[in-house]
Scaffold this active site. Structure first.
Site, mmCIF file in Angstrom:
data_model
loop_
_atom_site.group_PDB
_atom_site.id
_atom_site.type_symbol
_atom_site.label_atom_id
_atom_site.label_comp_id
_atom_site.label_asym_id
_atom_site.label_seq_id
_atom_site.Cartn_x
_atom_site.Cartn_y
_atom_site.Cartn_z
ATOM 1 N N CYS A 99 0.681 -1.321 -0.030
ATOM 2 C CA CYS A 99 -0.083 -0.149 0.051
ATOM 3 C C CYS A 99 0.808 1.422 -0.033
ATOM 4 C CB CYS A 99 -0.879 -0.026 1.230
ATOM 5 S SG CYS A 99 -2.274 1.160 1.214
ATOM 6 N N ASP B 31 -5.422 -3.346 11.830
ATOM 7 C CA ASP B 31 -4.191 -2.114 12.082
ATOM 8 C C ASP B 31 -4.061 -1.937 13.539
ATOM 9 O OD1 ASP B 31 -2.288 -0.852 11.125
ATOM 10 O OD2 ASP B 31 -3.217 0.379 9.601
#
Length: 215
Positions: free
Chosen positions: A9, A128
């Site tokens: 990402c 996360d």
């Protein structure tokens, strides 16, 4: 078992996209959040995504996005998978009518099973670290907080790099892993060497899992 998928990402350069694909990434994430140091515009994301071969998925990361930004991004990248990383409620994610991932900010007291039930329409949950602001800040969270019976595909994120992703895969057995800062030279500038090492480590973890399951 199926192999662990890899998402890289926060890409901003053509050379990094090409190197990520060469390394073996299954998905490439573009940050469509202006406050991020890795932010790109929908037009820039479209230009970068043109480099992706078939079966490598572009993913757009959004944080509390206005509808106009979502519309512009989907017009630029009609095949994009959406990733909601802000304070979006299920209706915010579902009203777009497109497949999406929902980020979960893992911390003490967070009920992931309840969160998964709320976002049962998500394609998967990206786990996360819980830090100030949005995103994991390159921090690893306590993987023991993840229940074993999460009903959605789990994407493990938060402070992963080549040195710890094997441990993460063996311990959590996620459907996929997501990396950003762990393969960077600087924010938004990826390292071809680190991306290759990360992908090789993921494959090594898969080999170890396969050997364990066949023994």
């Amino acid at each position: 078992m199926t192999r662990t998928r890899i998402k890289i990402c926060g890409l901003t350069r053509e050379a990094d996209v090409a190197a990520a694909v060469e390394a073996g990434a299954d998905a490439i994430g573009f940050v469509l959040y202006a406050k991020s140091p890795r932010a790109v515009t929908p037009e820039r994301a479209r230009a970068l995504a043109r480099l992706l071969p078939p079966f490598v998925t572009p993913v757009g990361l959004f944080v509390n996005a206005e509808q106009a930004l979502l519309d512009d991004a989907l017009a630029a990248l009609p095949n994009m998978l959406l990733q909601f990383h802000g304070d979006e409620v299920p209706a915010d994610c579902e009203r777009v009518g497109r497949p999406f991932l929902r980020a979960a900010r893992m911390g003490e007291g967070f009920d992931l099973l309840d969160f998964a039930q709320q976002f049962s329409s998500a394609q998967g949950l990206l786990l996360d670290a819980h830090v100030e602001g949005y995103g994991g800040g390159g921090k690893v969270f306590d993987w023991s907080l993840i229940p074993r019976n999460v009903p959605s595909p789990v994407v493990l994120s938060g402070g992963l790099h080549a040195g710890n992703v094997i441990e993460g895969i063996l311990g959590v057995r996620p459907w996929a892993v997501d990396v950003s800062s762990g393969v960077e030279e600087a924010k938004g500038l990826k390292s071809a060497v680190l991306m290759r090492q990360f992908c090789e480590a993921v494959r090594e973890a898969d080999r170890r899992l396969a050997a364990t399951e066949s023994s």
